[in-house]
Design a protein around this motif. Structure first.
Motif, PDB file in Angstrom:
ATOM      1  N   ASP A 212      -5.861  -0.724  -4.646  1.00  0.00           N
ATOM      2  CA  ASP A 212      -5.303  -1.294  -3.419  1.00  0.00           C
ATOM      3  C   ASP A 212      -6.315  -2.247  -2.797  1.00  0.00           C
ATOM      4  O   ASP A 212      -7.228  -1.830  -2.100  1.00  0.00           O
ATOM      5  N   GLU A 213      -6.159  -3.516  -3.051  1.00  0.00           N
ATOM      6  CA  GLU A 213      -7.063  -4.566  -2.563  1.00  0.00           C
ATOM      7  C   GLU A 213      -8.538  -4.198  -2.780  1.00  0.00           C
ATOM      8  O   GLU A 213      -9.327  -4.183  -1.832  1.00  0.00           O
TER       9      GLU A 213
ATOM     10  N   SER B 193       0.840  -1.209   0.000  1.00  0.00           N
ATOM     11  CA  SER B 193       0.000   0.000   0.000  1.00  0.00           C
ATOM     12  C   SER B 193       0.867   1.248   0.000  1.00  0.00           C
ATOM     13  O   SER B 193       0.598   2.209  -0.732  1.00  0.00           O
TER      14      SER B 193
HETATM   15 MG    MG Z   1      -2.072  -2.776   2.149  1.00  0.00          MG
END
Ligand code: MG
Ligand code: ADP
Length: 261
Positions: free
Chosen positions: A182-183, A62
């Protein structure tokens, strides 16, 4: 972790990688106070690449992608996005943010604004796009993510998968050249993961440059042209998906794959 089968036909021949560099990271390091979170990151991403970033929790995935649109500052080395160096000069930050869209695990929609208003807010107030034009563009992208009929609802009235598709449409309304994820599916129920991945696949087929932090290894295998494995703040290994999964080089990658596949 199960590997979601993507039952959709995926036409990788449409996903062309150009010679043009989209992102160049050179000897980049970042600290959170005394904690050295990213170490000697070197990475070149060409236009049209679909890169999956994998790695254990806390490895810096991240932080790395947040550095790419200046949500986090880096303290050493160089990041160039679309020809613009990312310094702490606010003018460059604005330019880069306008070219780089980002979608988070938690959709971060404005709860008190309608879906349409979520999509037109930044184009109208940041880009000074006329309202009518911003609304037309928003409807175009809401159609693209297949929820135009939700335009007048509020985020709380939508499912998680629908909200994430709104978040993607909202990013696209700024006409980015690069998308960071991000995810994006980690907070979703299984049946909703696929609809979000489908949207991402369509973007890939249109040639969007994408960096995706995700645990969806089916997506990585079928859509990514490169998988990057991070551990302890470093890029440990990177390869095309087939090699990455079938022939991992480092012990850390082997251990990671044995735990998730
Ligand atoms: Mg992360
Ligand atoms: P990942 O996304 O791979 O799980 P992160 O980039 O979120 O990893 O975090 C990498 C490391 O940096 C972790 O050890 C995390 O605890 C730490 N970290 C993340 N954000 C901050 C912050 N704002 N301040 C201090 N440490 C942080």
């Amino acid at each position: 972790m199960s590997e979601l089968a993507l039952d959709r036909e995926i036409d990788r021949s449409k996903m062309k990688v150009s010679d043009e560099v989209a992102i160049q990271i050179t000897d980049m390091n970042k600290w959170y106070g005394a904690f050295h979170v990213l170490r000697d990151i070197n990475l070149t991403v060409n236009q049209g690449e679909r890169i999956v970033i994998a790695g254990p929790s806390g490895s810096g995935k991240s932080t790395l992608i947040r550095c790419l649109n200046a949500l986090e500052e880096h303290q050493a080395g160089k990041i160039v996005v679309d020809g613009t160096e990312l310094s702490n000069d606010l003018k460059n930050i604005d330019k880069i943010r306008s070219e780089v869209g980002m979608v988070f695990q938690h959709f971060n929609l404005f709860p008190h604004l309608t879906i349409l208003e979520n999509c037109t807010l930044a184009p109208i107030w940041v880009r000074k796009t006329p309202k009518k034009e911003a609304e037309e563009r928003a409807m175009h992208f809401l159609e693209k993510v297949k929820i135009p009929e939700q335009a007048d609802k509020y985020p709380g009235q939508l499912s998680g998968g629908q909200q994430q598709r709104v978040a993607i449409a909202r990013s696209l309304c700024m006409m980015p050249r690069i998308m960071l994820f991000d995810e994006p599916t980690s907070a979703l129920d299984p049946e909703m993961i696929k609809e979000v991945l489908d949207t991402m696949i369509e973007l890939a087929e249109e040639g969007m440059t994408m960096l995706c932090v995700t645990h969806e290894m089916g997506f990585a295998r079928q859509v990514a042209n490169r998988v990057i494995f991070m551990d302890a703040g470093q890029i440990v290994e990177q390869n095309e998906p087939e090699e990455f999964f079938n022939n991992p080089q480092s012990e850390r990658t082997k251990l990671f794959l044995s735990q998730i596949l």
